[in-house]
Design a protein around this motif. Structure first.
Motif, PDB file in Angstrom:
ATOM      1  N   PHE A   1     -10.676   0.645   2.789  1.00 29.21           N
ATOM      2  CA  PHE A   1      -9.489  -0.114   2.421  1.00 29.21           C
ATOM      3  C   PHE A   1      -9.946  -1.562   2.278  1.00 29.21           C
ATOM      4  O   PHE A   1     -10.357  -2.185   3.260  1.00 29.21           O
ATOM      5  CB  PHE A   1      -8.416   0.012   3.501  1.00 29.21           C
ATOM      6  N   VAL A   2      -9.931  -2.084   1.055  1.00 31.78           N
ATOM      7  CA  VAL A   2     -10.441  -3.425   0.771  1.00 31.78           C
ATOM      8  C   VAL A   2      -9.255  -4.312   0.400  1.00 31.78           C
ATOM      9  O   VAL A   2      -8.558  -4.050  -0.580  1.00 31.78           O
ATOM     10  CB  VAL A   2     -11.479  -3.394  -0.378  1.00 31.78           C
ATOM     11  N   VAL A   3      -9.029  -5.359   1.217  1.00 32.18           N
ATOM     12  CA  VAL A   3      -7.840  -6.202   1.064  1.00 32.18           C
ATOM     13  C   VAL A   3      -8.281  -7.650   0.867  1.00 32.18           C
ATOM     14  O   VAL A   3      -9.048  -8.186   1.673  1.00 32.18           O
ATOM     15  CB  VAL A   3      -6.936  -6.091   2.317  1.00 32.18           C
ATOM     16  N   ASP A   4      -7.819  -8.285  -0.195  1.00 34.01           N
ATOM     17  CA  ASP A   4      -8.122  -9.693  -0.451  1.00 34.01           C
ATOM     18  C   ASP A   4      -7.289 -10.584   0.455  1.00 34.01           C
ATOM     19  O   ASP A   4      -6.056 -10.492   0.456  1.00 34.01           O
ATOM     20  CB  ASP A   4      -7.827 -10.067  -1.904  1.00 34.01           C
TER      21      ASP A   4
ATOM     22  N   PRO B   1      -2.976  -7.933  -2.433  1.00 27.67           N
ATOM     23  CA  PRO B   1      -3.668  -6.922  -3.236  1.00 27.67           C
ATOM     24  C   PRO B   1      -4.700  -6.146  -2.412  1.00 27.67           C
ATOM     25  O   PRO B   1      -5.352  -6.706  -1.532  1.00 27.67           O
ATOM     26  CB  PRO B   1      -4.343  -7.738  -4.344  1.00 27.67           C
ATOM     27  N   ALA B   2      -4.834  -4.859  -2.721  1.00 31.87           N
ATOM     28  CA  ALA B   2      -5.769  -4.019  -1.972  1.00 31.87           C
ATOM     29  C   ALA B   2      -6.308  -2.905  -2.862  1.00 31.87           C
ATOM     30  O   ALA B   2      -5.653  -2.482  -3.816  1.00 31.87           O
ATOM     31  CB  ALA B   2      -5.084  -3.424  -0.749  1.00 31.87           C
ATOM     32  N   ASP B   3      -7.502  -2.430  -2.524  1.00 27.37           N
ATOM     33  CA  ASP B   3      -8.107  -1.264  -3.159  1.00 27.37           C
ATOM     34  C   ASP B   3      -8.356  -0.233  -2.082  1.00 27.37           C
ATOM     35  O   ASP B   3      -8.690  -0.578  -0.949  1.00 27.37           O
ATOM     36  CB  ASP B   3      -9.454  -1.609  -3.807  1.00 27.37           C
ATOM     37  N   VAL B   4      -8.219   1.036  -2.423  1.00 22.31           N
ATOM     38  CA  VAL B   4      -8.554   2.126  -1.519  1.00 22.31           C
ATOM     39  C   VAL B   4      -9.581   2.986  -2.234  1.00 22.31           C
ATOM     40  O   VAL B   4      -9.350   3.438  -3.356  1.00 22.31           O
ATOM     41  CB  VAL B   4      -7.316   2.971  -1.145  1.00 22.31           C
ATOM     42  N   VAL B   5     -10.733   3.177  -1.580  1.00 19.46           N
ATOM     43  CA  VAL B   5     -11.840   3.916  -2.185  1.00 19.46           C
ATOM     44  C   VAL B   5     -12.187   5.084  -1.271  1.00 19.46           C
ATOM     45  O   VAL B   5     -12.341   4.903  -0.066  1.00 19.46           O
ATOM     46  CB  VAL B   5     -13.079   3.007  -2.375  1.00 19.46           C
TER      47      VAL B   5
ATOM     48  N   THR C   1     -12.537  -5.511   4.879  1.00 18.70           N
ATOM     49  CA  THR C   1     -12.905  -4.131   4.576  1.00 18.70           C
ATOM     50  C   THR C   1     -12.695  -3.296   5.830  1.00 18.70           C
ATOM     51  O   THR C   1     -13.337  -3.530   6.845  1.00 18.70           O
ATOM     52  CB  THR C   1     -14.369  -4.031   4.109  1.00 18.70           C
TER      53      THR C   1
ATOM     54  N   ARG D   1       0.215  -4.971   4.728  1.00 17.45           N
ATOM     55  CA  ARG D   1       0.040  -3.798   3.882  1.00 17.45           C
ATOM     56  C   ARG D   1       0.014  -2.584   4.782  1.00 17.45           C
ATOM     57  O   ARG D   1      -0.533  -2.626   5.880  1.00 17.45           O
ATOM     58  CB  ARG D   1      -1.278  -3.855   3.099  1.00 17.45           C
TER      59      ARG D   1
ATOM     60  N   TYR E   1     -13.286   6.577   4.041  1.00 17.93           N
ATOM     61  CA  TYR E   1     -12.339   5.863   3.183  1.00 17.93           C
ATOM     62  C   TYR E   1     -12.550   4.373   3.417  1.00 17.93           C
ATOM     63  O   TYR E   1     -12.785   3.940   4.546  1.00 17.93           O
ATOM     64  CB  TYR E   1     -10.888   6.202   3.540  1.00 17.93           C
TER      65      TYR E   1
END
Length: 160
Positions: free
Chosen positions: A61-64, A49-53, A138, A115, A59
């Motif tokens: 990229f936050v990856v668990d 899972p990842a978030d992109v902000v 991050t 990812r 930018y």
């Protein structure tokens, strides 16, 4: 054969079942079947899972990645515009060897993970940084400053 119909369900059995389905399709002679490497990579990407902000200046990229050391992670830029985060989570060694110890349930994913993210054109690819803290990676990709608006050039009119 769907092993879940007989009341057996585990990640290992699901993986074996997927492999058996792939080999059955290959025996049928289908040429457009995905390769095992493609299926493995697709599963690895779906399980990370990842978030992109987007911020005005960068930018994120936050990856668990719980339980993975920073030295086991790799962050790369491929083809000048694809950010690739990859690595491998290994199973803890020694637990099965102890007398009377066995896994009752194994749900935490082990194996390779990956990812891929497309980096926008306004990203400064030479200034990318990555920090791993508390199982969260991050990756910071700074943006180039917006271009300055071009001022009109005034041309002096000479009289003849």
């Amino acid at each position: 054969m769907d092993l879940r119909n007989v009341g057996v369900e585990s990640p290992l059995l699901s993986m074996l079942e997927d492999m058996l389905e792939l080999s059955e399709e290959a025996e049928k002679g289908g040429r457009n079947n995905p390769s095992r490497a493609y299926v493995r990579d697709a599963k690895a990407m779906a399980a990370t899972p990842a978030d992109v902000v987007e911020y005005p200046d960068r930018y994120l990229f936050v990856v668990d990645m719980p339980g993975i050391k920073g030295s086991e992670m790799r962050v790369q830029v491929e083809n000048d515009n694809v950010l690739v985060v990859s690595g491998e989570r290994r199973r803890e060694k020694g637990k099965e060897k102890e007398e009377g110890v066995q896994y009752v349930r194994m749900e935490r994913r082990v194996g390779k993970f990956m990812r891929k993210f497309v980096i926008p054109d306004n990203a400064d690819k030479d200034a990318i940084s990555a920090v791993c803290q508390d199982g969260v990676l991050t990756v910071t990709v700074p943006k180039y400053p917006p271009p300055q608006p071009k001022r009109p050039k005034t041309i002096e009119v000479k009289t003849a």
